[in-house]
Design a protein around this motif. Structure first.
Motif, PDB file in Angstrom:
ATOM      1  N   ASP A  82       0.828  -1.212   0.000  1.00  0.00           N
ATOM      2  CA  ASP A  82       0.000   0.000   0.000  1.00  0.00           C
ATOM      3  C   ASP A  82       0.860   1.258   0.000  1.00  0.00           C
ATOM      4  OD1 ASP A  82      -2.257  -1.555  -0.014  1.00  0.00           O
ATOM      5  OD2 ASP A  82      -2.714  -1.294   2.114  1.00  0.00           O
ATOM      6  N   ALA A  84       0.659   4.112  -2.809  1.00  0.00           N
ATOM      7  CA  ALA A  84       0.303   5.475  -2.403  1.00  0.00           C
ATOM      8  C   ALA A  84       1.436   6.460  -2.684  1.00  0.00           C
ATOM      9  CB  ALA A  84      -0.064   5.506  -0.919  1.00  0.00           C
ATOM     10  N   TYR A 118      -2.822  11.830  -0.451  1.00  0.00           N
ATOM     11  CA  TYR A 118      -1.812  10.777  -0.620  1.00  0.00           C
ATOM     12  C   TYR A 118      -0.718  10.917   0.431  1.00  0.00           C
ATOM     13  CZ  TYR A 118      -3.796   9.403  -5.131  1.00  0.00           C
ATOM     14  OH  TYR A 118      -4.625   8.940  -6.114  1.00  0.00           O
ATOM     15  N   SER A 133      -1.966   9.493   3.617  1.00  0.00           N
ATOM     16  CA  SER A 133      -2.056   8.032   3.519  1.00  0.00           C
ATOM     17  C   SER A 133      -0.689   7.387   3.708  1.00  0.00           C
ATOM     18  CB  SER A 133      -2.634   7.623   2.162  1.00  0.00           C
ATOM     19  OG  SER A 133      -3.974   8.027   2.041  1.00  0.00           O
ATOM     20  N   LYS A 183       0.440   7.631   7.342  1.00  0.00           N
ATOM     21  CA  LYS A 183      -0.310   6.698   8.177  1.00  0.00           C
ATOM     22  C   LYS A 183       0.207   5.269   8.001  1.00  0.00           C
ATOM     23  CE  LYS A 183      -5.077   5.167   9.085  1.00  0.00           C
ATOM     24  NZ  LYS A 183      -4.949   3.743   8.698  1.00  0.00           N
TER      25      LYS A 183
END
Length: 216
Positions: free
Chosen positions: A88, A92, A148, A151, A154
Protein backbone atom coordinates in the motif's frame (compact mmCIF):
# COMPACT_ATOMS: atom_id res chain seq x y z
CA UNK A 1 20.64 -11.67 4.21
CA UNK A 2 21.21 -9.96 0.88
CA UNK A 3 21.46 -6.19 1.15
CA UNK A 4 19.60 -3.99 -1.31
CA UNK A 5 20.95 -0.81 -2.85
CA UNK A 6 19.04 1.67 -0.69
CA UNK A 7 19.39 5.25 0.48
CA UNK A 8 21.23 6.15 3.66
CA UNK A 9 20.77 9.21 5.85
CA UNK A 10 23.90 10.77 4.33
CA UNK A 11 22.34 10.41 0.87
CA UNK A 12 19.44 12.59 2.01
CA UNK A 13 21.91 15.04 3.55
CA UNK A 14 23.49 15.32 0.10
CA UNK A 15 20.08 15.83 -1.53
CA UNK A 16 19.35 18.68 0.89
CA UNK A 17 22.77 20.23 0.19
CA UNK A 18 22.14 20.15 -3.55
CA UNK A 19 19.29 22.61 -3.09
CA UNK A 20 21.40 24.93 -0.91
CA UNK A 21 18.71 25.86 1.57
CA UNK A 22 15.91 26.02 -1.02
CA UNK A 23 12.84 23.86 -0.64
CA UNK A 24 13.22 20.53 -2.40
CA UNK A 25 10.47 20.25 -5.05
CA UNK A 26 7.71 17.90 -3.98
CA UNK A 27 8.01 15.81 -7.11
CA UNK A 28 11.72 15.19 -6.39
CA UNK A 29 11.19 14.12 -2.77
CA UNK A 30 8.07 12.09 -3.54
CA UNK A 31 9.71 10.27 -6.48
CA UNK A 32 12.65 9.41 -4.24
CA UNK A 33 10.21 8.21 -1.59
CA UNK A 34 8.31 6.00 -4.03
CA UNK A 35 11.52 4.36 -5.22
CA UNK A 36 13.00 3.98 -1.75
CA UNK A 37 10.04 2.28 -0.07
CA UNK A 38 9.91 -0.57 -2.59
CA UNK A 39 12.49 -2.37 -0.46
CA UNK A 40 10.07 -2.69 2.47
CA UNK A 41 8.15 -5.34 0.50
CA UNK A 42 11.35 -7.35 0.06
CA UNK A 43 12.11 -7.37 3.78
CA UNK A 44 8.50 -8.08 4.78
CA UNK A 45 8.56 -11.13 2.48
CA UNK A 46 11.73 -12.33 4.19
CA UNK A 47 9.92 -12.22 7.54
CA UNK A 48 7.02 -14.20 6.09
CA UNK A 49 9.45 -16.79 4.70
CA UNK A 50 11.16 -17.06 8.09
CA UNK A 51 7.78 -17.66 9.70
CA UNK A 52 7.01 -20.48 7.24
CA UNK A 53 10.42 -22.02 7.86
CA UNK A 54 9.82 -21.85 11.61
CA UNK A 55 6.50 -23.63 11.20
CA UNK A 56 8.16 -26.40 9.20
CA UNK A 57 10.94 -26.84 11.76
CA UNK A 58 8.62 -26.83 14.79
CA UNK A 59 6.38 -29.37 13.08
CA UNK A 60 9.36 -31.71 12.81
CA UNK A 61 10.60 -30.86 16.29
CA UNK A 62 7.44 -32.07 18.04
CA UNK A 63 7.65 -31.38 21.78
CA UNK A 64 11.02 -29.67 21.33
CA UNK A 65 9.39 -26.95 19.24
CA UNK A 66 6.10 -26.43 21.05
CA UNK A 67 7.16 -23.15 22.65
CA UNK A 68 8.43 -21.64 19.41
CA UNK A 69 5.42 -22.97 17.52
CA UNK A 70 3.12 -20.80 19.62
CA UNK A 71 4.95 -17.69 18.41
CA UNK A 72 5.03 -18.48 14.69
CA UNK A 73 1.37 -17.67 14.04
CA UNK A 74 1.82 -14.25 15.62
CA UNK A 75 4.94 -13.65 13.52
CA UNK A 76 3.09 -14.72 10.36
CA UNK A 77 0.18 -12.37 11.10
CA UNK A 78 2.52 -9.42 11.60
CA UNK A 79 4.52 -10.34 8.49
CA UNK A 80 1.32 -10.54 6.46
CA UNK A 81 0.20 -7.15 7.73
CA UNK A 82 3.65 -5.71 7.00
CA UNK A 83 3.48 -6.92 3.39
CA UNK A 84 0.04 -5.37 2.92
CA UNK A 85 1.29 -2.08 4.38
CA UNK A 86 4.44 -2.20 2.26
CA UNK A 87 2.44 -2.78 -0.93
CA UNK A 88 0.00 0.00 0.00
CA UNK A 89 2.90 2.34 0.76
CA UNK A 90 4.40 1.62 -2.65
CA UNK A 91 1.12 2.34 -4.43
CA UNK A 92 0.30 5.47 -2.40
CA UNK A 93 3.80 6.94 -2.68
CA UNK A 94 3.78 6.37 -6.46
CA UNK A 95 0.46 8.24 -6.72
CA UNK A 96 1.88 10.95 -4.48
CA UNK A 97 4.79 11.34 -6.90
CA UNK A 98 2.50 11.50 -9.95
CA UNK A 99 0.19 13.99 -8.26
CA UNK A 100 3.15 16.18 -7.27
CA UNK A 101 4.37 16.24 -10.89
CA UNK A 102 0.90 17.21 -12.17
CA UNK A 103 0.69 19.96 -9.58
CA UNK A 104 4.10 21.29 -10.60
CA UNK A 105 2.99 21.39 -14.25
CA UNK A 106 -0.18 23.27 -13.30
CA UNK A 107 1.90 25.81 -11.38
CA UNK A 108 4.23 26.31 -14.35
CA UNK A 109 1.21 26.82 -16.59
CA UNK A 110 -0.19 29.43 -14.21
CA UNK A 111 3.14 31.25 -14.24
CA UNK A 112 3.15 31.27 -18.05
CA UNK A 113 -0.41 32.61 -18.09
CA UNK A 114 0.53 35.46 -15.78
CA UNK A 115 3.38 36.44 -18.09
CA UNK A 116 1.08 36.31 -21.12
CA UNK A 117 -1.48 38.52 -19.39
CA UNK A 118 1.13 41.17 -18.72
CA UNK A 119 2.43 40.99 -22.29
CA UNK A 120 -0.97 40.92 -24.05
CA UNK A 121 -3.51 43.25 -22.48
CA UNK A 122 -5.98 42.69 -25.32
CA UNK A 123 -6.41 39.07 -24.31
CA UNK A 124 -5.93 39.57 -20.58
CA UNK A 125 -9.60 38.89 -19.73
CA UNK A 126 -9.65 35.65 -21.69
CA UNK A 127 -6.38 34.58 -20.15
CA UNK A 128 -7.65 35.53 -16.68
CA UNK A 129 -10.57 33.13 -17.07
CA UNK A 130 -8.17 30.35 -18.04
CA UNK A 131 -6.01 31.23 -15.05
CA UNK A 132 -9.00 31.05 -12.69
CA UNK A 133 -9.82 27.56 -13.95
CA UNK A 134 -6.19 26.60 -13.55
CA UNK A 135 -6.10 27.86 -9.97
CA UNK A 136 -9.27 25.88 -9.21
CA UNK A 137 -7.65 22.76 -10.68
CA UNK A 138 -4.54 23.46 -8.63
CA UNK A 139 -6.55 23.65 -5.41
CA UNK A 140 -8.24 20.32 -6.16
CA UNK A 141 -4.95 18.70 -7.07
CA UNK A 142 -3.34 20.08 -3.91
CA UNK A 143 -6.10 18.43 -1.89
CA UNK A 144 -5.55 15.11 -3.69
CA UNK A 145 -1.77 15.35 -3.16
CA UNK A 146 -2.22 16.06 0.54
CA UNK A 147 -4.53 13.05 0.78
CA UNK A 148 -1.81 10.78 -0.62
CA UNK A 149 0.67 12.41 1.75
CA UNK A 150 -1.52 11.60 4.75
CA UNK A 151 -2.06 8.03 3.52
CA UNK A 152 1.67 7.39 3.15
CA UNK A 153 2.44 8.81 6.58
CA UNK A 154 -0.31 6.70 8.18
CA UNK A 155 0.97 3.55 6.47
CA UNK A 156 4.52 4.32 7.52
CA UNK A 157 3.34 4.52 11.12
CA UNK A 158 1.45 1.22 10.79
CA UNK A 159 4.38 -0.71 9.40
CA UNK A 160 6.67 0.87 11.99
CA UNK A 161 4.35 -0.48 14.70
CA UNK A 162 4.52 -3.92 13.04
CA UNK A 163 8.30 -3.97 13.13
CA UNK A 164 8.34 -2.83 16.74
CA UNK A 165 6.05 -5.73 17.61
CA UNK A 166 8.35 -8.14 15.78
CA UNK A 167 11.41 -6.82 17.58
CA UNK A 168 9.65 -7.19 20.93
CA UNK A 169 9.03 -10.91 20.41
CA UNK A 170 12.49 -11.80 19.09
CA UNK A 171 13.69 -12.18 22.69
CA UNK A 172 10.90 -14.71 23.30
CA UNK A 173 11.89 -16.48 20.08
CA UNK A 174 15.42 -16.89 21.39
CA UNK A 175 14.21 -18.14 24.75
CA UNK A 176 12.03 -20.77 23.10
CA UNK A 177 14.81 -21.65 20.64
CA UNK A 178 17.15 -22.35 23.56
CA UNK A 179 14.68 -24.97 24.78
CA UNK A 180 14.39 -26.68 21.41
CA UNK A 181 17.21 -29.20 21.95
CA UNK A 182 18.62 -30.45 18.62
CA UNK A 183 16.54 -27.85 16.73
CA UNK A 184 17.73 -24.81 18.63
CA UNK A 185 20.42 -23.76 16.13
CA UNK A 186 17.90 -23.63 13.25
CA UNK A 187 15.41 -21.67 15.36
CA UNK A 188 18.11 -19.27 16.58
CA UNK A 189 18.91 -18.56 12.92
CA UNK A 190 15.25 -17.87 12.18
CA UNK A 191 15.00 -15.50 15.15
CA UNK A 192 18.09 -13.66 13.89
CA UNK A 193 16.69 -13.43 10.35
CA UNK A 194 13.43 -11.99 11.66
CA UNK A 195 15.27 -9.45 13.78
CA UNK A 196 17.53 -8.40 10.89
CA UNK A 197 14.63 -8.01 8.45
CA UNK A 198 12.64 -6.00 11.00
CA UNK A 199 15.67 -3.78 11.56
CA UNK A 200 16.07 -3.20 7.80
CA UNK A 201 12.39 -2.20 7.58
CA UNK A 202 12.87 0.18 10.52
CA UNK A 203 15.75 1.82 8.68
CA UNK A 204 13.61 2.22 5.53
CA UNK A 205 10.78 3.71 7.59
CA UNK A 206 13.18 6.21 9.19
CA UNK A 207 14.36 7.23 5.72
CA UNK A 208 10.75 7.39 4.51
CA UNK A 209 9.66 9.63 7.39
CA UNK A 210 12.59 11.96 6.77
CA UNK A 211 11.68 12.19 3.09
CA UNK A 212 8.08 12.90 4.12
CA UNK A 213 9.42 15.77 6.20
CA UNK A 214 10.94 17.26 3.05
CA UNK A 215 7.49 17.32 1.44
CA UNK A 216 5.95 19.65 4.02
Amino acid sequence: MAELNVLKQEDIDELVRQYEGRSIPRFVASATLASELKSTIHYAKLIAISSKNAQAITARAGEWGQGFSGITQFIEEIASRSMVCAADIGAASKELSRSAVRLMNQQKFASALNKSMRANEAKSEELREILQRNLKDQAQLEEVTNGYYRSVRKLLTEIRDCTRALKSIVANCRIEASRAGPFQESLFTIAENIENAAERISERIAIGLRLMGLLT
